[in-house]
Design a protein around this motif. Structure first.
Motif, PDB file in Angstrom:
ATOM      1  N   GLY A  98       0.817  -1.218   0.000  1.00 25.64           N
ATOM      2  CA  GLY A  98       0.000   0.000   0.000  1.00 25.64           C
ATOM      3  C   GLY A  98       0.842   1.255   0.000  1.00 25.64           C
ATOM      4  O   GLY A  98       2.041   1.223   0.250  1.00 25.64           O
ATOM      5  N   ASP A  99       0.177   2.378  -0.270  1.00 26.15           N
ATOM      6  CA  ASP A  99       0.917   3.630  -0.367  1.00 26.15           C
ATOM      7  C   ASP A  99       0.414   4.712   0.584  1.00 26.15           C
ATOM      8  O   ASP A  99       0.772   5.870   0.458  1.00 26.15           O
ATOM      9  N   THR A 100      -0.405   4.334   1.565  1.00 20.02           N
ATOM     10  CA  THR A 100      -0.868   5.331   2.533  1.00 20.02           C
ATOM     11  C   THR A 100       0.255   5.628   3.525  1.00 20.02           C
ATOM     12  O   THR A 100       1.229   4.870   3.639  1.00 20.02           O
ATOM     13  N   SER A 101       0.097   6.696   4.273  1.00 22.34           N
ATOM     14  CA  SER A 101       1.107   7.015   5.288  1.00 22.34           C
ATOM     15  C   SER A 101       1.155   5.930   6.363  1.00 22.34           C
ATOM     16  O   SER A 101       2.225   5.604   6.884  1.00 22.34           O
ATOM     17  N   ASP A 102       0.012   5.304   6.685  1.00 20.77           N
ATOM     18  CA  ASP A 102      -0.011   4.199   7.642  1.00 20.77           C
ATOM     19  C   ASP A 102       0.786   3.009   7.116  1.00 20.77           C
ATOM     20  O   ASP A 102       1.547   2.389   7.855  1.00 20.77           O
ATOM     21  N   ASP A 132       9.594  -9.324  -0.397  1.00 21.26           N
ATOM     22  CA  ASP A 132       8.670  -8.428  -1.080  1.00 21.26           C
ATOM     23  C   ASP A 132       8.601  -7.176  -0.227  1.00 21.26           C
ATOM     24  O   ASP A 132       7.915  -7.127   0.788  1.00 21.26           O
ATOM     25  N   PHE A 133       9.357  -6.158  -0.613  1.00 21.69           N
ATOM     26  CA  PHE A 133       9.486  -4.957   0.205  1.00 21.69           C
ATOM     27  C   PHE A 133       8.295  -4.009   0.073  1.00 21.69           C
ATOM     28  O   PHE A 133       8.042  -3.217   0.969  1.00 21.69           O
ATOM     29  N   ASN A 134       7.602  -4.043  -1.045  1.00 20.82           N
ATOM     30  CA  ASN A 134       6.464  -3.143  -1.282  1.00 20.82           C
ATOM     31  C   ASN A 134       6.843  -1.675  -1.114  1.00 20.82           C
ATOM     32  O   ASN A 134       5.999  -0.837  -0.793  1.00 20.82           O
ATOM     33  N   ILE A 135       8.091  -1.350  -1.315  1.00 24.89           N
ATOM     34  CA  ILE A 135       8.580   0.031  -1.236  1.00 24.89           C
ATOM     35  C   ILE A 135       8.515   0.610  -2.641  1.00 24.89           C
ATOM     36  O   ILE A 135       9.055   0.045  -3.578  1.00 24.89           O
ATOM     37  N   GLN A 136       7.853   1.758  -2.763  1.00 23.94           N
ATOM     38  CA  GLN A 136       7.638   2.335  -4.089  1.00 23.94           C
ATOM     39  C   GLN A 136       8.779   3.210  -4.589  1.00 23.94           C
ATOM     40  O   GLN A 136       8.912   3.437  -5.782  1.00 23.94           O
ATOM     41  N   SER A 137       9.607   3.729  -3.673  1.00 23.15           N
ATOM     42  CA  SER A 137      10.725   4.576  -4.117  1.00 23.15           C
ATOM     43  C   SER A 137      11.835   4.587  -3.080  1.00 23.15           C
ATOM     44  O   SER A 137      11.615   4.271  -1.907  1.00 23.15           O
ATOM     45  N   SER A 138      13.011   4.971  -3.534  1.00 21.29           N
ATOM     46  CA  SER A 138      14.175   5.045  -2.647  1.00 21.29           C
ATOM     47  C   SER A 138      14.062   6.190  -1.648  1.00 21.29           C
ATOM     48  O   SER A 138      14.868   6.269  -0.722  1.00 21.29           O
ATOM     49  N   ASN A 139      13.091   7.047  -1.824  1.00 21.13           N
ATOM     50  CA  ASN A 139      12.885   8.155  -0.881  1.00 21.13           C
ATOM     51  C   ASN A 139      12.065   7.741   0.340  1.00 21.13           C
ATOM     52  O   ASN A 139      12.000   8.495   1.308  1.00 21.13           O
ATOM     53  N   GLN A 140      11.432   6.587   0.297  1.00 19.64           N
ATOM     54  CA  GLN A 140      10.604   6.171   1.424  1.00 19.64           C
ATOM     55  C   GLN A 140      11.472   5.824   2.633  1.00 19.64           C
ATOM     56  O   GLN A 140      12.589   5.321   2.509  1.00 19.64           O
ATOM     57  N   ALA A 141      10.931   6.084   3.791  1.00 14.63           N
ATOM     58  CA  ALA A 141      11.676   5.947   5.046  1.00 14.63           C
ATOM     59  C   ALA A 141      12.194   4.524   5.283  1.00 14.63           C
ATOM     60  O   ALA A 141      13.299   4.347   5.798  1.00 14.63           O
ATOM     61  N   TRP A 167       9.970   3.218  -8.275  1.00 10.15           N
ATOM     62  CA  TRP A 167       9.812   1.958  -8.980  1.00 10.15           C
ATOM     63  C   TRP A 167       8.371   1.510  -9.072  1.00 10.15           C
ATOM     64  O   TRP A 167       8.085   0.490  -9.679  1.00 10.15           O
ATOM     65  N   ASN A 168       7.451   2.220  -8.475  1.00 14.18           N
ATOM     66  CA  ASN A 168       6.066   1.786  -8.428  1.00 14.18           C
ATOM     67  C   ASN A 168       5.455   1.783  -9.821  1.00 14.18           C
ATOM     68  O   ASN A 168       5.477   2.794 -10.526  1.00 14.18           O
ATOM     69  N   ASN A 169       4.911   0.635 -10.219  1.00 17.16           N
ATOM     70  CA  ASN A 169       4.266   0.477 -11.525  1.00 17.16           C
ATOM     71  C   ASN A 169       5.170   0.885 -12.688  1.00 17.16           C
ATOM     72  O   ASN A 169       4.710   1.437 -13.670  1.00 17.16           O
ATOM     73  N   SER A 170       6.473   0.611 -12.535  1.00 18.92           N
ATOM     74  CA  SER A 170       7.413   1.012 -13.587  1.00 18.92           C
ATOM     75  C   SER A 170       7.803  -0.150 -14.497  1.00 18.92           C
ATOM     76  O   SER A 170       8.625   0.021 -15.372  1.00 18.92           O
TER      77      SER A 170
END
Length: 171
Positions: A98-102, A132-141, A167-170
């Protein structure tokens, strides 16, 4: 190292496939299955190549605000070696989607727990993380937590692809 295993039977079935596949050396084994919350990790290894030392549940998963699934570490040593510098600790994670702040907060908590555990390892050991990290970008905490020194490089992971970005949907 696998994620999204549903049962000990599933692990046994996968192990059977590894051992009976055409050309397989037939020396595959699985670490003991741990049934945790949600889907589970598993690890398979060749007994002629590695000695399984131990399995550690690094962090137990659960409902919010926790991460949903267990984080597991599998420790191995190559057959014929005994030095601490030959131990390989393999982390397995399936972070919150998911991509919410939570969702991002729950991934960060998991990354913090993994990093804290890696800091406790014998300094001579080698370690890696997969999953499976589910991390969308290298900027995420969560990504930053695992890959930057954070004032102390102990427990830091290095991205072998070294391709920061989104990397999300790339694919």
């Amino acid at each position: 190292v696998t994620q999204e295993m549903l049962s000990a039977t599933g692990v046994s079935n996968f192990l059977n496939i590894l051992n009976t596949a055409p050309g397989s050396p037939g020396d595959w084994a699985a670490v003991p299955f741990v049934d945790g919350p949600d889907t589970d990790n598993a690890c398979f290894y060749r007994t002629t190549r590695l000695i399984f030392l131990q399995q550690t549940i690094v962090a137990t998963g659960g409902g919010p605000p926790n991460h949903p699934r267990n984080v597991t570490r599998y420790d191995f040593r190559p057959v014929g070696y005994s030095a601490d510098s030959t131990v390989l600790a393999c982390y397995s994670t399936h972070m919150k989607a998911g991509d919410t702040s939570d969702d991002q907060t729950r991934r960060l908590l998991e990354a913090q727990r993994i990093r804290a555990n890696a800091r406790t390892l014998n300094p001579a050991w080698n370690y890696l993380i997969s999953g499976d990290f589910n991390i969308q970008s290298s900027n995420q905490a969560a990504y930053q937590q695992m890959t930057t020194p954070q004032g102390d490089p102990d427990g830091q992971f290095f991205d072998p692809i070294a391709t920061p970005g989104s990397w999300n949907n790339s694919g």
